[in-house]
Design a protein around this motif. Sequence first.
Motif, PDB file in Angstrom:
ATOM      1  N   ASP A  14      -5.377  -7.961   5.575  1.00 42.81           N
ATOM      2  CA  ASP A  14      -4.763  -7.876   4.246  1.00 42.81           C
ATOM      3  C   ASP A  14      -3.294  -8.288   4.336  1.00 42.81           C
ATOM      4  O   ASP A  14      -2.540  -7.768   5.163  1.00 42.81           O
ATOM      5  CB  ASP A  14      -4.874  -6.446   3.710  1.00 42.81           C
ATOM      6  CG  ASP A  14      -4.408  -6.309   2.273  1.00 42.81           C
ATOM      7  OD1 ASP A  14      -3.180  -6.414   2.049  1.00 42.81           O
ATOM      8  OD2 ASP A  14      -5.240  -6.103   1.381  1.00 42.81           O
ATOM      9  N   GLU A  15      -2.886  -9.221   3.493  1.00 45.39           N
ATOM     10  CA  GLU A  15      -1.547  -9.801   3.599  1.00 45.39           C
ATOM     11  C   GLU A  15      -0.423  -8.791   3.375  1.00 45.39           C
ATOM     12  O   GLU A  15       0.720  -9.034   3.763  1.00 45.39           O
ATOM     13  CB  GLU A  15      -1.393 -10.957   2.612  1.00 45.39           C
ATOM     14  CG  GLU A  15      -1.586 -10.553   1.157  1.00 45.39           C
ATOM     15  CD  GLU A  15      -1.495 -11.749   0.222  1.00 45.39           C
ATOM     16  OE1 GLU A  15      -0.742 -12.702   0.524  1.00 45.39           O
ATOM     17  OE2 GLU A  15      -2.177 -11.733  -0.817  1.00 45.39           O
ATOM     18  N   LYS A  16      -0.731  -7.653   2.767  1.00 47.95           N
ATOM     19  CA  LYS A  16       0.287  -6.620   2.571  1.00 47.95           C
ATOM     20  C   LYS A  16       0.044  -5.405   3.449  1.00 47.95           C
ATOM     21  O   LYS A  16       0.968  -4.909   4.104  1.00 47.95           O
ATOM     22  CB  LYS A  16       0.314  -6.174   1.110  1.00 47.95           C
ATOM     23  CG  LYS A  16       1.292  -5.022   0.855  1.00 47.95           C
ATOM     24  CD  LYS A  16       1.241  -4.538  -0.585  1.00 47.95           C
ATOM     25  CE  LYS A  16       2.191  -3.348  -0.784  1.00 47.95           C
ATOM     26  NZ  LYS A  16       2.148  -2.823  -2.170  1.00 47.95           N
ATOM     27  N   THR A  38       8.055  -5.186   5.270  1.00 47.46           N
ATOM     28  CA  THR A  38       6.956  -5.742   4.486  1.00 47.46           C
ATOM     29  C   THR A  38       6.183  -4.700   3.671  1.00 47.46           C
ATOM     30  O   THR A  38       5.593  -5.031   2.654  1.00 47.46           O
ATOM     31  CB  THR A  38       5.957  -6.464   5.405  1.00 47.46           C
ATOM     32  OG1 THR A  38       5.381  -5.515   6.328  1.00 47.46           O
ATOM     33  CG2 THR A  38       6.652  -7.563   6.193  1.00 47.46           C
ATOM     34  N   TYR A  39       6.201  -3.454   4.127  1.00 46.90           N
ATOM     35  CA  TYR A  39       5.391  -2.425   3.459  1.00 46.90           C
ATOM     36  C   TYR A  39       6.031  -1.053   3.659  1.00 46.90           C
ATOM     37  O   TYR A  39       5.465  -0.172   4.291  1.00 46.90           O
ATOM     38  CB  TYR A  39       3.973  -2.466   4.030  1.00 46.90           C
ATOM     39  CG  TYR A  39       2.964  -1.553   3.383  1.00 46.90           C
ATOM     40  CD1 TYR A  39       3.069  -1.146   2.052  1.00 46.90           C
ATOM     41  CD2 TYR A  39       1.862  -1.095   4.115  1.00 46.90           C
ATOM     42  CE1 TYR A  39       2.139  -0.310   1.477  1.00 46.90           C
ATOM     43  CE2 TYR A  39       0.919  -0.259   3.546  1.00 46.90           C
ATOM     44  CZ  TYR A  39       1.069   0.133   2.219  1.00 46.90           C
ATOM     45  OH  TYR A  39       0.135   0.968   1.646  1.00 46.90           O
ATOM     46  N   LYS A  79      -0.305 -14.975  -4.462  1.00 46.87           N
ATOM     47  CA  LYS A  79       0.128 -15.825  -3.353  1.00 46.87           C
ATOM     48  C   LYS A  79      -0.703 -17.106  -3.358  1.00 46.87           C
ATOM     49  O   LYS A  79      -1.881 -17.105  -3.706  1.00 46.87           O
ATOM     50  CB  LYS A  79      -0.076 -15.131  -1.998  1.00 46.87           C
ATOM     51  CG  LYS A  79       0.721 -13.833  -1.858  1.00 46.87           C
ATOM     52  CD  LYS A  79       2.089 -14.124  -1.357  1.00 46.87           C
ATOM     53  CE  LYS A  79       2.829 -12.812  -1.059  1.00 46.87           C
ATOM     54  NZ  LYS A  79       4.184 -13.058  -0.615  1.00 46.87           N
ATOM     55  N   THR A 134       5.139 -11.829   9.982  1.00 43.59           N
ATOM     56  CA  THR A 134       5.600 -12.307   8.681  1.00 43.59           C
ATOM     57  C   THR A 134       5.713 -13.832   8.705  1.00 43.59           C
ATOM     58  O   THR A 134       5.695 -14.465   9.764  1.00 43.59           O
ATOM     59  CB  THR A 134       6.971 -11.721   8.335  1.00 43.59           C
ATOM     60  OG1 THR A 134       7.925 -12.187   9.312  1.00 43.59           O
ATOM     61  CG2 THR A 134       6.939 -10.197   8.345  1.00 43.59           C
ATOM     62  N   THR A 162       0.049  -4.553   8.640  1.00 51.40           N
ATOM     63  CA  THR A 162       1.379  -4.887   9.160  1.00 51.40           C
ATOM     64  C   THR A 162       1.344  -5.356  10.617  1.00 51.40           C
ATOM     65  O   THR A 162       2.392  -5.583  11.221  1.00 51.40           O
ATOM     66  CB  THR A 162       2.332  -3.680   9.026  1.00 51.40           C
ATOM     67  OG1 THR A 162       1.772  -2.553   9.706  1.00 51.40           O
ATOM     68  CG2 THR A 162       2.549  -3.331   7.556  1.00 51.40           C
ATOM     69  N   HIS A 216      -4.411  -9.787  -0.867  1.00 50.40           N
ATOM     70  CA  HIS A 216      -4.285  -8.408  -1.330  1.00 50.40           C
ATOM     71  C   HIS A 216      -4.348  -8.411  -2.855  1.00 50.40           C
ATOM     72  O   HIS A 216      -3.619  -9.153  -3.512  1.00 50.40           O
ATOM     73  CB  HIS A 216      -2.958  -7.797  -0.865  1.00 50.40           C
ATOM     74  CG  HIS A 216      -2.718  -6.414  -1.394  1.00 50.40           C
ATOM     75  ND1 HIS A 216      -3.387  -5.327  -0.901  1.00 50.40           N
ATOM     76  CD2 HIS A 216      -1.907  -5.957  -2.381  1.00 50.40           C
ATOM     77  CE1 HIS A 216      -2.985  -4.242  -1.547  1.00 50.40           C
ATOM     78  NE2 HIS A 216      -2.082  -4.615  -2.456  1.00 50.40           N
ATOM     79  N   LEU A 249      -1.395  -9.275  -5.573  1.00 52.69           N
ATOM     80  CA  LEU A 249      -0.328 -10.156  -5.105  1.00 52.69           C
ATOM     81  C   LEU A 249      -0.686 -11.600  -5.437  1.00 52.69           C
ATOM     82  O   LEU A 249      -1.787 -12.068  -5.142  1.00 52.69           O
ATOM     83  CB  LEU A 249      -0.149 -10.025  -3.575  1.00 52.69           C
ATOM     84  CG  LEU A 249       0.469  -8.732  -3.075  1.00 52.69           C
ATOM     85  CD1 LEU A 249       0.624  -8.794  -1.560  1.00 52.69           C
ATOM     86  CD2 LEU A 249       1.819  -8.464  -3.704  1.00 52.69           C
TER      87      LEU A 249
END
Length: 316
Positions: free
Chosen positions: A130-132, A170-171, A314, A139, A135, A309, A312
Amino acid sequence: MSTFSWSHSVAPHLIDLAKILKHHFPRLKLLFGRNSNMKYREQVLGDFFLLNPYTIKGLGSSWVYVLPHTIALTLTFSITIHEIAHNLAFGHSKPILNRALGIFANLPICLPFSVAFKGYHLEHHRYQGDEKLDTDIPTQVEASLFCTTAGKMLWMFLQPFFYAFRPLVTYPKTPTVLEITNTVIQITFNVAIGYFLGAKCITYLAGGSILAMGIHPVAGHFISEHYMFQKGHETYSYYGPLNYITFNVGYHNEHHDFPFVPGCRLPMVKKMAPEYYDNLPQHNSWVRVIFNFITDPSIGPYARIKRKHVGLDKKE
């Protein structure tokens, strides 16, 4: 590789889990549960590391830089914290005892992360790619800056810092009482070591953490687990001899399929279901993993599979 790979499928381990349980559930169920020996193992390792600064205090300064990379046992603690994050020391019914043991295991590493790691790591399992929420994935800035051979080598040295601070960027999450407790205890320990034993001793512990989690053979597991060495495959197991000193952290496909099985029993998962694991892409040398990661232009921080995600916007 100059861009991440994107997948529209669910994380593969959800599918693998259903298939494997369908054929092997009765026997595999016997492997579930805590590792009752973990707390004793932690006590022995903890005593070793808490006594080590006394030894370092009497040695020459050069040993402060040699021993951490030679012994590199601080990585043992970070790997143990990984198992504790899954409540595999005292079981799911005693979460506070698991967190307390994790805080104790955190002490030789110098950077407080044990409690916070649990939340982020379980989301890595639940939302792999998941891009968000995952972690563990570098990045865009990391991937673009450290994509050359020299850049990837530098990135390997700096890996402990990226793992520690990437989630905060990032989160970010609101710190919990336990996270604050973890931080206060760790800072108190660091100050006490520096005050009573000297800067050389705290440098030894901090240096061991940075070196052992950076460009060190055992730290190859950070790269071997999810970087795409073969197109389309996003999780890899390592079956080499270093599993003996890292509590089988190399059995990573098995771990993602069965995160409630402690490391000491993961080889039995593979043995019970060889038809699912033997033919998967795998690693047998973490040294080779690091070498290939640094020197192969097709592998680098971009070599990860990502998933959108929800919410989001993107572009792929």
